[in-house]
Motif scaffolding. Sequence first.
Motif, PDB file in Angstrom:
ATOM      1  N   ALA A  48       0.804  -1.058  -0.024  1.00 39.47           N
ATOM      2  CA  ALA A  48       0.121  -0.093  -0.147  1.00 39.47           C
ATOM      3  C   ALA A  48       0.902   1.327  -0.078  1.00 39.47           C
ATOM      4  N   GLU A  49       1.925   1.278   0.714  1.00 33.72           N
ATOM      5  CA  GLU A  49       2.917   2.382   0.887  1.00 33.72           C
ATOM      6  C   GLU A  49       3.433   2.686  -0.498  1.00 33.72           C
ATOM      7  N   ASP A  50       3.953   1.519  -1.160  1.00 27.93           N
ATOM      8  CA  ASP A  50       4.351   1.635  -2.529  1.00 27.93           C
ATOM      9  C   ASP A  50       3.460   2.136  -3.509  1.00 27.93           C
ATOM     10  N   VAL A  51       2.284   1.877  -3.579  1.00 25.48           N
ATOM     11  CA  VAL A  51       1.371   2.241  -4.546  1.00 25.48           C
ATOM     12  C   VAL A  51       1.056   3.890  -4.364  1.00 25.48           C
ATOM     13  N   ASN A  52       0.945   4.296  -3.009  1.00 27.93           N
ATOM     14  CA  ASN A  52       0.403   5.575  -2.599  1.00 27.93           C
ATOM     15  C   ASN A  52       1.988   6.468  -2.823  1.00 27.93           C
ATOM     16  N   GLN A  53       2.973   6.059  -2.374  1.00 24.25           N
ATOM     17  CA  GLN A  53       3.966   6.998  -2.639  1.00 24.25           C
ATOM     18  C   GLN A  53       4.319   6.952  -3.989  1.00 24.25           C
ATOM     19  N   ARG A  54       4.087   6.210  -5.057  1.00 27.31           N
ATOM     20  CA  ARG A  54       4.327   6.179  -6.581  1.00 27.31           C
ATOM     21  C   ARG A  54       3.515   7.154  -7.125  1.00 27.31           C
ATOM     22  N   ASP A  55       2.188   7.114  -6.586  1.00 32.22           N
ATOM     23  CA  ASP A  55       1.132   7.978  -7.046  1.00 32.22           C
ATOM     24  C   ASP A  55       1.359   9.282  -6.820  1.00 32.22           C
ATOM     25  N   TYR A  56       1.884   9.712  -5.538  1.00 30.96           N
ATOM     26  CA  TYR A  56       1.910  10.970  -5.189  1.00 30.96           C
ATOM     27  C   TYR A  56       3.244  11.659  -5.817  1.00 30.96           C
ATOM     28  N   LEU A  57       4.319  10.851  -6.212  1.00 30.04           N
ATOM     29  CA  LEU A  57       5.411  11.188  -6.968  1.00 30.04           C
ATOM     30  C   LEU A  57       4.970  11.831  -8.278  1.00 30.04           C
ATOM     31  N   GLY A  86      13.331  -4.650  -2.887  1.00 28.81           N
ATOM     32  CA  GLY A  86      14.607  -4.937  -3.587  1.00 28.81           C
ATOM     33  C   GLY A  86      14.433  -6.049  -4.416  1.00 28.81           C
ATOM     34  N   GLY A  87      15.368  -7.067  -4.524  1.00 25.33           N
ATOM     35  CA  GLY A  87      15.230  -8.165  -5.555  1.00 25.33           C
ATOM     36  C   GLY A  87      15.930  -8.067  -6.791  1.00 25.33           C
ATOM     37  N   PRO A  88      16.069  -8.911  -7.401  1.00 23.45           N
ATOM     38  CA  PRO A  88      16.718  -8.780  -8.728  1.00 23.45           C
ATOM     39  C   PRO A  88      16.093  -7.728  -9.779  1.00 23.45           C
ATOM     40  N   ALA A  89      14.741  -7.694  -9.428  1.00 20.81           N
ATOM     41  CA  ALA A  89      13.778  -7.010 -10.429  1.00 20.81           C
ATOM     42  C   ALA A  89      13.887  -5.461 -10.311  1.00 20.81           C
ATOM     43  N   ALA A  90      14.539  -4.932  -9.115  1.00 26.57           N
ATOM     44  CA  ALA A  90      14.443  -3.619  -8.612  1.00 26.57           C
ATOM     45  C   ALA A  90      15.588  -3.083  -9.304  1.00 26.57           C
ATOM     46  N   GLY A  91      15.271  -1.930 -10.038  1.00 26.18           N
ATOM     47  CA  GLY A  91      16.314  -1.023 -10.616  1.00 26.18           C
ATOM     48  C   GLY A  91      16.417   0.282  -9.782  1.00 26.18           C
ATOM     49  N   PRO A  92      17.500   1.261 -10.183  1.00 32.15           N
ATOM     50  CA  PRO A  92      17.628   2.363  -9.188  1.00 32.15           C
ATOM     51  C   PRO A  92      16.218   3.331  -9.261  1.00 32.15           C
ATOM     52  N   ALA A  93      15.730   3.300 -10.730  1.00 33.65           N
ATOM     53  CA  ALA A  93      14.746   4.252 -10.895  1.00 33.65           C
ATOM     54  C   ALA A  93      13.431   3.916 -10.115  1.00 33.65           C
ATOM     55  N   SER A  94      13.250   2.595  -9.963  1.00 36.02           N
ATOM     56  CA  SER A  94      12.124   2.169  -9.388  1.00 36.02           C
ATOM     57  C   SER A  94      11.868   2.479  -7.897  1.00 36.02           C
ATOM     58  N   ALA A  95      12.886   3.076  -7.444  1.00 35.70           N
ATOM     59  CA  ALA A  95      13.069   3.478  -5.887  1.00 35.70           C
ATOM     60  C   ALA A  95      12.888   4.896  -5.785  1.00 35.70           C
ATOM     61  N   ASP A  96      12.661   5.840  -6.739  1.00 39.26           N
ATOM     62  CA  ASP A  96      12.362   7.123  -6.610  1.00 39.26           C
ATOM     63  C   ASP A  96      11.564   7.683  -5.758  1.00 39.26           C
ATOM     64  N   HIS A  97      10.309   7.176  -5.651  1.00 42.55           N
ATOM     65  CA  HIS A  97       9.382   7.587  -4.984  1.00 42.55           C
ATOM     66  C   HIS A  97       9.120   7.204  -3.512  1.00 42.55           C
ATOM     67  N   TRP A  98      10.279   6.100  -3.212  1.00 43.60           N
ATOM     68  CA  TRP A  98      10.359   5.800  -1.632  1.00 43.60           C
ATOM     69  C   TRP A  98      11.160   6.626  -0.718  1.00 43.60           C
ATOM     70  N   GLN A  99      10.498   6.880   0.385  1.00 45.50           N
ATOM     71  CA  GLN A  99      11.549   7.603   1.231  1.00 45.50           C
ATOM     72  C   GLN A  99      11.635   6.582   2.634  1.00 45.50           C
TER      73      GLN A  99
END
Length: 364
Positions: free
Chosen positions: A197-206, A301-314
């Motif tokens: 849920a945090e992932d979705v809402n942070q991504r939407d906010y960004l 994280g994990g193998p599928a996670a790239g640098p850009a995929s974390a831009d919305h996370w704090q």
Amino acid sequence: MTTSSESAAAAPHRRFDPLRGRWTLVSAGRDRRPWSGAAEAASPPAPPRYDPACPLCPGNPRGAGDDRNPEYTGPFAFPHDFPALRPDPEAAPPSPGAGAAVDPPPGPAGGLLRAEPVGGVCRVLCFGPRHDTHLAAMSDGELRGVVDAWLEQARGLGRRWRWVQIFENRGAAMGASNPHPHGQVWASSVLPDEPAAEDVNQRDYLRAHGSRLLVDYAATELAAGERVVAAHGGWLAVVPYWAVWPFETMLLPLRPTSGLTDLDDDGRAGLVGILRLLLTAYDGLFGVPFPYSMGWHGAPGGPAAGPASADHWQLHAHFYPPLLRSATVRKFLVGYEMLAGPQRDITPEQAAARLRAQVPAARA
């Protein structure tokens, strides 16, 4: 609805949690209602420096097979003897006497009943060798060792697993099975509900605002001040505007930081300082070792996670303490909370003021 602490105390209202997309009912003053229900036990006697019967103390057997702890002198992590997750979910459990693996009952194809395997690992992380201490009582060097151990676990497990949950349950009231200072690390192949849920809402906010939700939130709270517990070394401890537990807090860095592994030396040093302030305030509130469950949330994280995929996370940590009005009366999330939605009995502003009064002035 935007409300001041004065109007918040006057009438029931609800507050929106943008991080998880839910509402919390605020009913100020319910902490004063008559109470003759369950009470927590008084603070237990001080434990010894070393307990020969403790399965977490250095050199002691752990009670599962022939495993024995080494004579460790700092943080020490080992595989959980009774793990909730296994690297190969279809393999037999490794614990003695646990029996063979059993597949979940399959549901009808395309039906309502669904199940899927989940892989992962579970570890125990002892914070140090002493049985009689806790995080707030450790030296800066010892506390820095714990911070570094958290980072090491996050980095190592995050290379393989989608989610790494680092957490601590402190005190019997929050289910701690042993008083030795320790936490756990559970890493899984799936993203659990709360971080999802945090992932979705942070991504939407960004996407909508071009900035990180919790970075903007931290700036808002610093400007308001009334829910801030402490600010130190680039970190903020705050009672969230939408908090559920009476003295719930969130710990977060002020600059954009996606995960624990992104912390530099200054960030780690600041974390040591803010942890001490927050935990000292907790212990001072009712004059007892304050129970809580806490845990870190950072970018998946994990193998599928790239640098850009974390831009919305704090990066942030949640602290969920159960006590409400004293050392023996806790908040129960039952009835309305289980059947309708979260509800709290004092305002976040009141909780923050009481915690802030316990912050050591010399370190704030």
